[in-house]
Scaffold this motif. Structure first.
Motif, short mmCIF file in Angstrom:
data_model
loop_
_atom_site.label_atom_id
_atom_site.label_comp_id
_atom_site.label_asym_id
_atom_site.label_seq_id
_atom_site.Cartn_x
_atom_site.Cartn_y
_atom_site.Cartn_z
N SER A 48 0.84 -1.21 0.00
CA SER A 48 0.00 0.00 0.00
C SER A 48 0.87 1.25 0.00
CB SER A 48 -0.92 0.02 1.23
OG SER A 48 -0.20 0.35 2.40
N ARG A 49 0.28 2.34 -0.48
CA ARG A 49 0.96 3.63 -0.49
C ARG A 49 1.33 4.06 0.94
NH1 ARG A 49 1.22 7.49 -4.36
NH2 ARG A 49 -0.35 6.45 -5.62
N GLN A 50 0.40 3.85 1.89
CA GLN A 50 0.63 4.24 3.28
C GLN A 50 1.79 3.47 3.90
OE1 GLN A 50 -0.56 6.83 4.91
NE2 GLN A 50 0.75 6.29 6.63
N TYR A 53 4.99 4.92 2.48
CA TYR A 53 5.27 6.24 3.05
C TYR A 53 5.80 6.10 4.48
CZ TYR A 53 4.81 11.13 4.28
OH TYR A 53 5.07 12.41 4.70
N GLN A 54 5.18 5.23 5.26
CA GLN A 54 5.63 5.02 6.64
C GLN A 54 7.04 4.45 6.67
OE1 GLN A 54 4.02 6.06 9.52
NE2 GLN A 54 6.06 5.59 10.34
#
Length: 126
Positions: A48-50, A53-54
């Motif tokens: 996932s994008r999240q 990013y994390q």
């Protein structure tokens, strides 16, 4: 004052002056300047994008915890004139790139753009 004593005094003054001149010249010939650099660090591939990013934020945190000598190694920066332990982070930015894997599924690559600087010894030969 005797001639011998005067001669010794002149010789001592000459040696002191020569030593002072030599040490001042050596001091003036060596200085340092600041080098800046940039490196993109891959923080992995995620579903996932999240998550991607994390992972980038986690990588930034990890880099911020490293002392200069380890940061140099982590970013694989080599400069023989680098002042020991002088590397510092300037700023960092996380980028998440979507891409299709071999099965055609979208995944997300986490990249951290790292800007840094460090001091370099510079010696004038001449």
């Amino acid at each position: 004052m005797t001639t011998t004593r005067r001669h010794r005094m002149k010789k001592t003054i000459f040696i002191l002056a020569a030593t002072l001149t030599a040490s001042t010249g050596a001091f003036a010939a060596t200085h340092s300047h600041l080098n800046v650099g940039e490196k993109v660090v891959n923080s992995g591939v995620y579903q996932s994008r999240q998550q991607a990013y994390q992972a980038g934020l986690d990588k930034i945190h990890d880099l911020q915890q490293l002392p200069g000598r380890k940061l140099k190694s982590e970013l694989t920066v080599y400069n023989p004139g680098m002042v020991y332990n002088s590397m510092r982070l300037r700023d960092m930015e996380v980028t998440v790139e979507p891409f299709k894997n071999e099965q055609g599924k979208t995944q997300y690559r986490s990249l951290v753009d790292v800007n840094y600087h460090y001091k370099v010894h510079e010696t004038k030969n001449g």
